[in-house]
Design a protein around this motif. Structure first.
Motif, PDB file in Angstrom:
ATOM      1  N   LEU A   1       0.844  -1.194   0.000  1.00 56.10           N
ATOM      2  CA  LEU A   1       0.000   0.000   0.000  1.00 56.10           C
ATOM      3  C   LEU A   1       0.879   1.243   0.000  1.00 56.10           C
ATOM      4  CD1 LEU A   1      -2.917  -0.726   2.514  1.00 56.10           C
ATOM      5  CD2 LEU A   1      -3.038  -0.545   0.031  1.00 56.10           C
ATOM      6  N   PRO A   2       0.540   2.230  -0.836  1.00 55.35           N
ATOM      7  CA  PRO A   2       1.346   3.453  -0.874  1.00 55.35           C
ATOM      8  C   PRO A   2       1.155   4.280   0.393  1.00 55.35           C
ATOM      9  CG  PRO A   2      -0.605   3.693  -2.242  1.00 55.35           C
ATOM     10  CD  PRO A   2      -0.583   2.261  -1.783  1.00 55.35           C
ATOM     11  N   ASP A   3       2.109   5.148   0.673  1.00 53.06           N
ATOM     12  CA  ASP A   3       1.979   6.050   1.811  1.00 53.06           C
ATOM     13  C   ASP A   3       0.730   6.912   1.637  1.00 53.06           C
ATOM     14  OD1 ASP A   3       4.342   5.060   2.827  1.00 53.06           O
ATOM     15  OD2 ASP A   3       5.578   6.649   1.938  1.00 53.06           O
ATOM     16  N   GLY A   4       0.036   7.123   2.717  1.00 46.91           N
ATOM     17  CA  GLY A   4      -1.165   7.949   2.656  1.00 46.91           C
ATOM     18  C   GLY A   4      -2.403   7.229   2.177  1.00 46.91           C
ATOM     19  N   ALA A   5      -2.329   5.907   2.005  1.00 44.96           N
ATOM     20  CA  ALA A   5      -3.502   5.167   1.540  1.00 44.96           C
ATOM     21  C   ALA A   5      -4.642   5.300   2.551  1.00 44.96           C
ATOM     22  CB  ALA A   5      -3.145   3.694   1.343  1.00 44.96           C
ATOM     23  N   LYS A   6      -5.837   5.529   2.036  1.00 42.03           N
ATOM     24  CA  LYS A   6      -7.015   5.660   2.900  1.00 42.03           C
ATOM     25  C   LYS A   6      -8.227   5.160   2.134  1.00 42.03           C
ATOM     26  CE  LYS A   6      -7.580  10.471   1.419  1.00 42.03           C
ATOM     27  NZ  LYS A   6      -7.581  11.884   1.855  1.00 42.03           N
ATOM     28  N   PRO A   7      -9.295   4.796   2.843  1.00 44.07           N
ATOM     29  CA  PRO A   7     -10.471   4.250   2.159  1.00 44.07           C
ATOM     30  C   PRO A   7     -11.114   5.255   1.212  1.00 44.07           C
ATOM     31  CG  PRO A   7     -10.544   3.770   4.511  1.00 44.07           C
ATOM     32  CD  PRO A   7      -9.436   4.759   4.302  1.00 44.07           C
ATOM     33  N   VAL A   8     -11.495   4.780   0.049  1.00 48.94           N
ATOM     34  CA  VAL A   8     -12.276   5.586  -0.883  1.00 48.94           C
ATOM     35  C   VAL A   8     -13.730   5.625  -0.412  1.00 48.94           C
ATOM     36  CG1 VAL A   8     -13.066   5.784  -3.277  1.00 48.94           C
ATOM     37  CG2 VAL A   8     -10.729   5.054  -2.791  1.00 48.94           C
ATOM     38  N   TYR A   9     -14.126   4.544   0.252  1.00 48.05           N
ATOM     39  CA  TYR A   9     -15.467   4.459   0.821  1.00 48.05           C
ATOM     40  C   TYR A   9     -15.316   4.437   2.351  1.00 48.05           C
ATOM     41  CZ  TYR A   9     -16.240   2.763  -3.936  1.00 48.05           C
ATOM     42  OH  TYR A   9     -16.259   2.636  -5.304  1.00 48.05           O
ATOM     43  N   PRO A  10     -15.308   5.612   3.002  1.00 51.72           N
ATOM     44  CA  PRO A  10     -15.028   5.683   4.443  1.00 51.72           C
ATOM     45  C   PRO A  10     -15.990   4.870   5.296  1.00 51.72           C
ATOM     46  CG  PRO A  10     -14.914   7.866   3.439  1.00 51.72           C
ATOM     47  CD  PRO A  10     -15.486   6.951   2.410  1.00 51.72           C
ATOM     48  N   ASP A  11     -17.245   4.753   4.873  1.00 55.91           N
ATOM     49  CA  ASP A  11     -18.225   4.040   5.694  1.00 55.91           C
ATOM     50  C   ASP A  11     -17.887   2.567   5.843  1.00 55.91           C
ATOM     51  OD1 ASP A  11     -19.584   6.385   5.973  1.00 55.91           O
ATOM     52  OD2 ASP A  11     -21.111   5.939   4.463  1.00 55.91           O
ATOM     53  N   THR A  12     -17.261   1.989   4.830  1.00 56.64           N
ATOM     54  CA  THR A  12     -16.948   0.565   4.863  1.00 56.64           C
ATOM     55  C   THR A  12     -15.446   0.285   4.966  1.00 56.64           C
ATOM     56  OG1 THR A  12     -16.902   0.472   2.437  1.00 56.64           O
ATOM     57  CG2 THR A  12     -19.010   0.003   3.526  1.00 56.64           C
ATOM     58  N   GLY A  13     -14.621   1.327   4.870  1.00 58.84           N
ATOM     59  CA  GLY A  13     -13.178   1.138   4.943  1.00 58.84           C
ATOM     60  C   GLY A  13     -12.606   0.414   3.739  1.00 58.84           C
ATOM     61  N   GLU A  14     -13.191   0.640   2.571  1.00 60.79           N
ATOM     62  CA  GLU A  14     -12.775  -0.097   1.376  1.00 60.79           C
ATOM     63  C   GLU A  14     -12.154   0.799   0.318  1.00 60.79           C
ATOM     64  OE1 GLU A  14     -15.916  -3.781   1.220  1.00 60.79           O
ATOM     65  OE2 GLU A  14     -16.650  -1.813   0.628  1.00 60.79           O
ATOM     66  N   ALA A  15     -11.357   0.177  -0.529  1.00 60.03           N
ATOM     67  CA  ALA A  15     -10.770   0.820  -1.699  1.00 60.03           C
ATOM     68  C   ALA A  15     -11.584   0.421  -2.929  1.00 60.03           C
ATOM     69  CB  ALA A  15      -9.315   0.393  -1.863  1.00 60.03           C
ATOM     70  N   TRP A  16     -11.270   1.058  -4.061  1.00 58.53           N
ATOM     71  CA  TRP A  16     -11.917   0.703  -5.328  1.00 58.53           C
ATOM     72  C   TRP A  16     -10.908  -0.006  -6.205  1.00 58.53           C
ATOM     73  CZ3 TRP A  16     -10.269   2.197 -10.192  1.00 58.53           C
ATOM     74  CH2 TRP A  16     -11.107   1.834 -11.258  1.00 58.53           C
ATOM     75  N   VAL A  17     -11.332  -1.082  -6.861  1.00 58.89           N
ATOM     76  CA  VAL A  17     -10.444  -1.803  -7.769  1.00 58.89           C
ATOM     77  C   VAL A  17     -11.197  -2.175  -9.038  1.00 58.89           C
ATOM     78  CG1 VAL A  17      -9.043  -2.775  -5.899  1.00 58.89           C
ATOM     79  CG2 VAL A  17     -10.980  -4.069  -6.771  1.00 58.89           C
ATOM     80  N   ARG A  18     -10.450  -2.263 -10.126  1.00 57.31           N
ATOM     81  CA  ARG A  18     -10.995  -2.734 -11.401  1.00 57.31           C
ATOM     82  C   ARG A  18     -10.047  -3.794 -11.930  1.00 57.31           C
ATOM     83  NH1 ARG A  18     -14.195  -1.045 -15.865  1.00 57.31           N
ATOM     84  NH2 ARG A  18     -13.374  -1.764 -17.877  1.00 57.31           N
ATOM     85  N   VAL A  19     -10.590  -4.973 -12.233  1.00 55.06           N
ATOM     86  CA  VAL A  19      -9.795  -6.104 -12.711  1.00 55.06           C
ATOM     87  C   VAL A  19     -10.228  -6.448 -14.131  1.00 55.06           C
ATOM     88  CG1 VAL A  19      -9.130  -8.492 -12.280  1.00 55.06           C
ATOM     89  CG2 VAL A  19      -9.600  -6.961 -10.362  1.00 55.06           C
ATOM     90  N   GLN A  20      -9.256  -6.669 -15.011  1.00 54.21           N
ATOM     91  CA  GLN A  20      -9.554  -6.959 -16.419  1.00 54.21           C
ATOM     92  C   GLN A  20      -8.844  -8.219 -16.872  1.00 54.21           C
ATOM     93  OE1 GLN A  20     -10.122  -2.366 -18.065  1.00 54.21           O
ATOM     94  NE2 GLN A  20      -8.265  -3.484 -18.569  1.00 54.21           N
ATOM     95  N   ASP A  21      -9.376  -8.797 -17.967  1.00 54.94           N
ATOM     96  CA  ASP A  21      -8.707  -9.941 -18.568  1.00 54.94           C
ATOM     97  C   ASP A  21      -7.830  -9.465 -19.720  1.00 54.94           C
ATOM     98  OD1 ASP A  21     -10.388  -9.425 -20.725  1.00 54.94           O
ATOM     99  OD2 ASP A  21     -11.676 -11.160 -20.371  1.00 54.94           O
ATOM    100  N   ALA A  22      -7.247 -10.404 -20.472  1.00 52.36           N
ATOM    101  CA  ALA A  22      -6.299 -10.050 -21.533  1.00 52.36           C
ATOM    102  C   ALA A  22      -6.947  -9.261 -22.661  1.00 52.36           C
ATOM    103  CB  ALA A  22      -5.645 -11.315 -22.077  1.00 52.36           C
ATOM    104  N   ARG A  23      -8.265  -9.386 -22.823  1.00 54.38           N
ATOM    105  CA  ARG A  23      -8.961  -8.655 -23.883  1.00 54.38           C
ATOM    106  C   ARG A  23      -9.426  -7.276 -23.432  1.00 54.38           C
ATOM    107  NH1 ARG A  23     -13.737 -12.557 -25.122  1.00 54.38           N
ATOM    108  NH2 ARG A  23     -13.760 -12.410 -22.834  1.00 54.38           N
ATOM    109  N   GLY A  24      -9.202  -6.960 -22.155  1.00 56.63           N
ATOM    110  CA  GLY A  24      -9.639  -5.671 -21.629  1.00 56.63           C
ATOM    111  C   GLY A  24     -11.038  -5.679 -21.064  1.00 56.63           C
ATOM    112  N   ALA A  25     -11.654  -6.854 -21.005  1.00 60.76           N
ATOM    113  CA  ALA A  25     -13.002  -6.953 -20.445  1.00 60.76           C
ATOM    114  C   ALA A  25     -12.933  -6.895 -18.926  1.00 60.76           C
ATOM    115  CB  ALA A  25     -13.666  -8.259 -20.885  1.00 60.76           C
ATOM    116  N   ALA A  26     -13.836  -6.131 -18.323  1.00 57.95           N
ATOM    117  CA  ALA A  26     -13.850  -6.000 -16.876  1.00 57.95           C
ATOM    118  C   ALA A  26     -14.391  -7.272 -16.227  1.00 57.95           C
ATOM    119  CB  ALA A  26     -14.687  -4.791 -16.466  1.00 57.95           C
TER     120      ALA A  26
END
Length: 204
Positions: free
Chosen positions: A170-195
């Protein structure tokens, strides 16, 4: 002849036989100690894990250094690898689950993802900080090839994805994007770029 499923390792456990009901000896008498079980005539690993790459070597060394190495250690495929001075966090994935094996100056430890089911395709595995560095590691779909995350630092972070696992400090200063749940946001893709996943993940 007798057979039994047990939660013990016959190589490190003394087994005995005698008259009993539900594990309780029914009458006084000598217990007959059973000899150690012979080595299996055949041992088959469905897909032996790589132990030649840097991550593969790190995984093999870490699993071997555990106080109680898992019996299926050879079957774990290496995933992401993080290094910070003398500390290493390496991921391994089997057919059933994922582990994080941590090596440090005081030895090795194993952290297991025991979640069963597919309702959450991206899951963070909680691993303690290593010398102030917090590992953000976990499980992703096997077809995933890339991940981008928002850790609340003002810029997107590319998270390496290897063999259905992801790992980054985790980078310095990392903090939740969603403070209510303490979660970050992520996007995962396959080799074709499909989410494959576009949503939240536990930050710490």
């Amino acid at each position: 002849m007798l057979t039994a499923f047990t939660a013990t390792d016959p190589a490190t456990t003394t087994l005995w036989a005698g008259m009993s009901v539900q594990g309780q000896q029914t009458r006084p008498g000598p217990r007959v100690e059973l000899p150690p079980a012979p080595a299996p005539l055949v041992s088959v690993i469905d897909r032996p894990g790589d132990r030649t790459s840097p991550a593969g070597r790190a995984l093999g060394e870490c699993l071997a250094a555990l106080p109680a190495p898992p019996t299926d250690a050879d079957g774990y495929q290496p995933g992401g690898l993080l290094e910070h001075g003398p500390y290493r966090v390496v991921l391994g994935r089997s057919v059933e689950h994922m582990i994080a094996c941590v090596t440090g100056p005081t030895g090795s430890s194993r952290h297991l993802d025991a979640f069963l089911g597919t309702s959450i395709p991206v899951r963070r595995l909680s691993v303690p900080a290593q010398a102030g560095k917090v590992p953000f590691v976990g499980l992703a779909p096997r077809s995933a090839t890339s991940m981008v995350a928002d850790f609340g630092t003002g810029e997107a972070v590319t998270v390496p994805v290897v063999n259905g696992t992801f790992a980054v400090w985790l980078p310095d200063g990392a903090k939740p994007v969603y403070p209510d749940t303490g979660e970050a946001w992520v996007r995962v893709q396959d080799a074709r770029g499909a989410a494959l996943y576009n949503g939240s993940a536990v930050l710490r």
